[in-house]
Design a protein around this motif. Structure first.
Motif, PDB file in Angstrom:
ATOM      1  N   GLN A   1      -5.264  12.561   6.053  1.00 35.68           N
ATOM      2  CA  GLN A   1      -5.191  11.293   5.328  1.00 35.68           C
ATOM      3  C   GLN A   1      -5.915  11.371   3.982  1.00 35.68           C
ATOM      4  OE1 GLN A   1      -6.595   8.799   8.668  1.00 35.68           O
ATOM      5  NE2 GLN A   1      -4.605   7.786   8.590  1.00 35.68           N
TER       6      GLN A   1
ATOM      7  N   TRP B   1       0.862  -1.179   0.000  1.00 37.91           N
ATOM      8  CA  TRP B   1       0.000   0.000   0.000  1.00 37.91           C
ATOM      9  C   TRP B   1       0.898   1.229   0.000  1.00 37.91           C
ATOM     10  CZ3 TRP B   1      -4.798   0.798  -1.255  1.00 37.91           C
ATOM     11  CH2 TRP B   1      -5.745  -0.227  -1.121  1.00 37.91           C
TER      12      TRP B   1
ATOM     13  N   TYR C   1      -4.527   6.605  -2.798  1.00 33.30           N
ATOM     14  CA  TYR C   1      -3.931   5.383  -2.258  1.00 33.30           C
ATOM     15  C   TYR C   1      -3.797   4.355  -3.377  1.00 33.30           C
ATOM     16  CZ  TYR C   1      -4.617   7.371   2.322  1.00 33.30           C
ATOM     17  OH  TYR C   1      -4.552   8.191   3.418  1.00 33.30           O
TER      18      TYR C   1
ATOM     19  N   CYS D   1      -2.480   0.465  -4.448  1.00 34.90           N
ATOM     20  CA  CYS D   1      -2.107  -0.884  -4.064  1.00 34.90           C
ATOM     21  C   CYS D   1      -1.253  -1.489  -5.180  1.00 34.90           C
ATOM     22  CB  CYS D   1      -3.368  -1.709  -3.841  1.00 34.90           C
ATOM     23  SG  CYS D   1      -3.081  -3.456  -3.495  1.00 34.90           S
TER      24      CYS D   1
ATOM     25  N   SER E   1      -5.970  11.700   0.356  1.00 35.96           N
ATOM     26  CA  SER E   1      -4.861  11.384  -0.550  1.00 35.96           C
ATOM     27  C   SER E   1      -5.320  10.367  -1.584  1.00 35.96           C
ATOM     28  CB  SER E   1      -3.681  10.809   0.250  1.00 35.96           C
ATOM     29  OG  SER E   1      -2.548  10.621  -0.559  1.00 35.96           O
TER      30      SER E   1
ATOM     31  N   ARG F   1       0.898   5.636  -0.595  1.00 31.92           N
ATOM     32  CA  ARG F   1       0.109   6.856  -0.598  1.00 31.92           C
ATOM     33  C   ARG F   1       0.809   7.817  -1.551  1.00 31.92           C
ATOM     34  NH1 ARG F   1      -1.698  10.681   4.518  1.00 31.92           N
ATOM     35  NH2 ARG F   1      -1.794  12.578   3.259  1.00 31.92           N
TER      36      ARG F   1
ATOM     37  N   TYR G   1      -2.392   4.050  10.266  1.00 34.57           N
ATOM     38  CA  TYR G   1      -2.871   2.997   9.374  1.00 34.57           C
ATOM     39  C   TYR G   1      -2.590   1.617   9.975  1.00 34.57           C
ATOM     40  CZ  TYR G   1      -2.453   6.804   5.947  1.00 34.57           C
ATOM     41  OH  TYR G   1      -2.542   8.002   5.283  1.00 34.57           O
TER      42      TYR G   1
END
Lengths: 114, 112
Positions: free
Chosen positions: A85, A34, A89, A91, A87, A36, A64
């Protein structure tokens, strides 16, 4: 066609809510990540998992947590969402222990915390 | 700790060349390069392993100097399709399980 799928493209949540971001890959990869993404800061690693139930903190894990109960699924949890937070994200997944293989990314989840 | 990329942004005319650099404060096992177009996922370009190798892909090539802990991405005779943000991803020598730490990115714009 290989795929990393993130459950939502856009999310809007309220401050203090518990937020789950889900990621599923269909390539039988051991590694999952993960990140950011913020303007000017690039891709910052939040958490890394190299096997089911195994995880390692990245550079910015504060606020997190993660869960990996099955090989194909890696969840990012914001226990109590805060406005900082907000943002994008991302993966990603890759094969374990083979540095000559690429990481595959999902399309991203843009999270807004209001 | 994130590797440092330079420059942060570059604007080119079609056909011009560019170099993007990636420096790490830690010993590296490998360096990955990715390109991300606006609104899309990052796409893999190439991986370089320790040993000072150089790789090429069409008119995009890269080098890796493990002693200097640096990698450079070379784009020659740039095309409009090269526009996007380029990221280097580094794999520390002490943790070779595939954990990737990315730089802050270099935004490349190619104009006609």
């Amino acid at each position: 066609d290989v795929k990393v799928t993130q459950s939502s493209r856009y999310l809007v949540k309220r401050t203090g809510e518990k937020v789950f971001l889900e990621c599923v890959q269909d390539m039988d990869h051991e590694n999952m990540f993960w990140y950011r993404q913020d303007p000017g800061l690039g891709l910052r690693l939040i958490y890394f998992s190299y096997d089911v139930k195994m995880k390692e903190k990245g550079d910015i894990p504060e606020g997190y947590s993660v869960s990996r109960e099955k090989k194909e699924r890696f969840s990012l949890i914001l226990e109590s969402a805060s406005t900082n937070q907000t943002s994008m994200y991302l993966c990603a997944s890759s094969l374990m222990g083979q540095s000559n293989t690429e990481a595959f990314f999902g399309q991203g989840t843009r999270l807004t915390v209001v | 700790q994130q590797p440092v990329q330079s420059p942060q942004a570059v604007i080119l005319r079609e056909g011009e060349d560019a170099v993007i650099n990636c420096s790490s404060s830690k010993a590296l096992y490998s360096v990955h390069w990715y390109r991300q177009k606006h609104g899309e996922a990052p796409i893999f370009l190439m991986i370089l392993l320790k040993g000072g190798e150089q790789k090429g892909h069409d008119k995009i090539s890269a080098s890796f100097n493990e002693k200097k802990q640096q990698s450079s991405l070379y784009l020659t005779a740039s095309q409009l399709s090269y526009s996007g943000t380029y990221f280097c991803g580094t794999e520390p020598y002490y943790n070779q399980g595939g954990k990737l730490i990315f730089g802050q990115g270099t935004e490349l714009s190619v104009k006609p």
